[in-house]
Design a protein around this motif. Structure first.
Motif, PDB file in Angstrom:
ATOM      1  N   ASN A 136       0.809  -1.229   0.000  1.00  0.00           N
ATOM      2  CA  ASN A 136       0.000   0.000   0.000  1.00  0.00           C
ATOM      3  C   ASN A 136       0.839   1.275   0.000  1.00  0.00           C
ATOM      4  O   ASN A 136       0.331   2.352  -0.310  1.00  0.00           O
ATOM      5  CB  ASN A 136      -0.978   0.005   1.171  1.00  0.00           C
ATOM      6  CG  ASN A 136      -0.289   0.086   2.537  1.00  0.00           C
ATOM      7  OD1 ASN A 136       0.861  -0.345   2.677  1.00  0.00           O
ATOM      8  ND2 ASN A 136      -0.976   0.621   3.538  1.00  0.00           N
TER       9      ASN A 136
ATOM     10  N   HIS B 193       2.797   2.094  -2.199  1.00  0.00           N
ATOM     11  CA  HIS B 193       2.840   2.539  -3.596  1.00  0.00           C
ATOM     12  C   HIS B 193       1.619   3.352  -3.983  1.00  0.00           C
ATOM     13  O   HIS B 193       1.647   4.066  -4.989  1.00  0.00           O
ATOM     14  CB  HIS B 193       2.930   1.326  -4.527  1.00  0.00           C
ATOM     15  CG  HIS B 193       4.331   0.878  -4.807  1.00  0.00           C
ATOM     16  ND1 HIS B 193       5.167   1.528  -5.682  1.00  0.00           N
ATOM     17  CD2 HIS B 193       5.051  -0.141  -4.297  1.00  0.00           C
ATOM     18  CE1 HIS B 193       6.333   0.913  -5.716  1.00  0.00           C
ATOM     19  NE2 HIS B 193       6.286  -0.103  -4.886  1.00  0.00           N
ATOM     20  N   PHE B 194       0.535   3.220  -3.248  1.00  0.00           N
ATOM     21  CA  PHE B 194      -0.729   3.813  -3.676  1.00  0.00           C
ATOM     22  C   PHE B 194      -1.094   5.076  -2.904  1.00  0.00           C
ATOM     23  O   PHE B 194      -2.206   5.595  -3.041  1.00  0.00           O
ATOM     24  CB  PHE B 194      -1.851   2.772  -3.548  1.00  0.00           C
ATOM     25  CG  PHE B 194      -1.633   1.575  -4.422  1.00  0.00           C
ATOM     26  CD1 PHE B 194      -1.983   1.599  -5.755  1.00  0.00           C
ATOM     27  CD2 PHE B 194      -1.039   0.422  -3.916  1.00  0.00           C
ATOM     28  CE1 PHE B 194      -1.769   0.493  -6.573  1.00  0.00           C
ATOM     29  CE2 PHE B 194      -0.828  -0.684  -4.717  1.00  0.00           C
ATOM     30  CZ  PHE B 194      -1.184  -0.651  -6.054  1.00  0.00           C
TER      31      PHE B 194
ATOM     32  N   ARG C  63     -10.618   0.617  -6.773  1.00  0.00           N
ATOM     33  CA  ARG C  63      -9.616   0.792  -7.832  1.00  0.00           C
ATOM     34  C   ARG C  63      -9.947  -0.081  -9.032  1.00  0.00           C
ATOM     35  O   ARG C  63      -9.833   0.344 -10.193  1.00  0.00           O
ATOM     36  CB  ARG C  63      -8.223   0.436  -7.287  1.00  0.00           C
ATOM     37  CG  ARG C  63      -7.108   0.446  -8.330  1.00  0.00           C
ATOM     38  CD  ARG C  63      -5.754   0.210  -7.672  1.00  0.00           C
ATOM     39  NE  ARG C  63      -4.685   0.140  -8.658  1.00  0.00           N
ATOM     40  CZ  ARG C  63      -4.193  -0.999  -9.162  1.00  0.00           C
ATOM     41  NH1 ARG C  63      -4.687  -2.162  -8.763  1.00  0.00           N
ATOM     42  NH2 ARG C  63      -3.229  -0.974 -10.053  1.00  0.00           N
TER      43      ARG C  63
ATOM     44  N   PRO D 172      -4.170   4.500   1.968  1.00  0.00           N
ATOM     45  CA  PRO D 172      -4.818   3.564   1.043  1.00  0.00           C
ATOM     46  C   PRO D 172      -4.867   2.137   1.588  1.00  0.00           C
ATOM     47  O   PRO D 172      -3.868   1.606   2.047  1.00  0.00           O
ATOM     48  CB  PRO D 172      -3.923   3.636  -0.199  1.00  0.00           C
ATOM     49  CG  PRO D 172      -2.575   4.012   0.338  1.00  0.00           C
ATOM     50  CD  PRO D 172      -2.829   4.909   1.506  1.00  0.00           C
TER      51      PRO D 172
END
Length: 430
Positions: A126, A128-129, A394, A137
């Motif tokens: 998470n 990365h998001f 997503r 996230p």
């Protein structure tokens, strides 16, 4: 047992899963996302081992699966990538995709490697998001599945010299007389059912590898007799020794025999008809051999003909010296061409994974279900963790962005209809 064909299944390792985790430290009440990425799955790699001579090992093990990558950890710790799975094959192995027939590699040199199934990348954690508008996230990807495919392995014997000719002309006896190889010798056709290799040493110290190849018959280029099982092995040889039974023990005409075998080689591969050739006029110790030899030389005055007897060893050293001289000429030509850049490196096409281009999806009806078909979207389904609400949002956003929702409406999908992508089924929400 000599095995020169095999069908195997290979699968790269799946990538490890990314995780949802948070930075938890004293005096840091809102530390933010810190989920690590999963490790990469291992590749399946074929590697040439010059100690192997057949594909017999693949008779007992046909499935090869690399390990999956390790899952990610907290504090942005990435999972360990898996080691590659290395599968040993003998030199001379041609690798094809079983479904398409495409040649993926031609493995001839010791240590040469070929990647045949790529491992999947690790899923992202998470961390990365995180964005300026989404600072916490609840999203983490599952690992990408590894590639999977069926392969056809085909072995073509690597030898400097190949003995060709009709069954029972004395090829096995000849090889046994000039090397330490001990092929089966008997007085019936097709005694040799698979190639035998022997190292031949000439009196002057030179040496080369000679192969006793299964007997050829008329129509072999079309698969008759041992057909292609024989001819594939001739392709690798630098020099062909055409063995003729000049005593006509089987009642065949030596002059016609040479013409038939040469035509079979030409029909299978025109390049084989141009391969340097020496004629071994065998069985000279038997009656009628001398008369037939004279007739053969009259019919083919341009050929290099050497009268020999595998049984009594008559004329063998003269034949071997001629073959060694011809090999020296061929190798010198190859070296000159390689130096001039005409040949380039030995054929060793290595398969490299190329990610599929983004393709348009298709929609079809399966009863009451709308089926969306797209390799890319099916991979997205496998990598999405539907237990996480942010991951579901997503996924829905990507479908809308790709135009899947609009396309489903055009195909008549209504609120509550069942949609299937890969192994995932869900209700359509309009």
């Amino acid at each position: 047992m000599f095995v020169d064909e095999a069908k195997i299944f290979v699968k790269g390792g799946d990538g490890g899963d990314g995780i949802v985790a948070w930075r938890r430290e004293k005096y840091v009440p809102m530390g933010g996302p810190a989920g690590g990425d999963g490790g990469r799955g291992g590749d399946v790699v074929l590697e040439v081992d010059e100690g192997l001579r057949t594909l017999i090992d693949f008779k007992y093990q046909r499935h090869f699966k690399a390990e999956r990558g390790e899952n990610g950890g907290p504090k942005n710790q990435h999972g360990r990538s898996a080691d590659d799975l290395v599968v040993k094959v003998p030199p001379g192995t041609v690798v094809r995709d079983a479904e398409t027939g495409e040649i993926l590699g031609d493995l001839v040199a010791h240590g040469q490697r070929l990647v045949v199934a790529r491992g999947g990348r690790g899923g992202r954690g998470n961390a990365h998001f995180a964005t300026p508008t989404r600072k916490a996230p609840e999203i983490a990807e599952r690992g990408e599945p590894g590639e999977a495919r069926w392969l056809l392995l085909e072995l073509k014997v690597l030898a400097d010299v190949g003995l060709v000719g009709f069954p029972s002309v004395g090829k096995s006896t000849l090889l046994a007389a000039v090397s330490a190889a001990r092929p089966k010798v008997a007085d019936y056709p097709f005694t040799t059912l698979h190639p035998h290799l022997g190292v031949v040493r000439v009196e002057d110290g030179r040496s080369f590898v000679m192969a006793d190849l299964p007997g050829l018959i008329e129509g072999a280029h079309a698969g008759h007799g041992l057909g292609h099982e024989f001819l594939r092995h001739v392709e690798r040889t630098r020099v062909i020794v055409h063995v003729i039974d000049v005593a006509a023990v089987e009642g065949r005409d030596p002059v016609t025999d040479y013409q038939v075998i040469t035509e079979e080689l030409r029909l299978y591969d025109p390049a084989l008809a141009e391969r340097p050739t020496v004629i071994a006029a065998n069985k000279m110790d038997l009656p009628d051999a001398a008369a037939n030899l004279a007739r053969f030389r009259d019919a083919y005055p341009h050929l290099r003909v050497y009268p020999v007897s595998g049984a009594t060893r008559q004329g063998l050293q003269e034949l071997l010296r001629a073959v060694a001289d011809l090999l020296d000429e061929v190798r010198a030509q190859e070296a000159a061409q390689a130096q001039a850049g005409a040949l380039g490196p030995a054929p060793q096409r290595v398969y490299r994974y190329v990610p599929p281009k983004r393709r348009e999806f298709t929609i079809r009806r399966d009863g009451e279900v709308f089926v969306v078909e797209s390799p890319e979207l099916e991979k997205l389904v496998r990598m999405t963790n539907f237990d996480l609400q942010d991951a579901v949002r997503r996924f829905q956003h990507i479908l809308r962005q790709r135009g899947v929702d609009d396309a489903l409406r055009e195909h008549g999908a209504k609120d509550g209809d069942l949609i299937r992508i890969g192994e995932m089924e869900f209700d359509f929400v309009d």
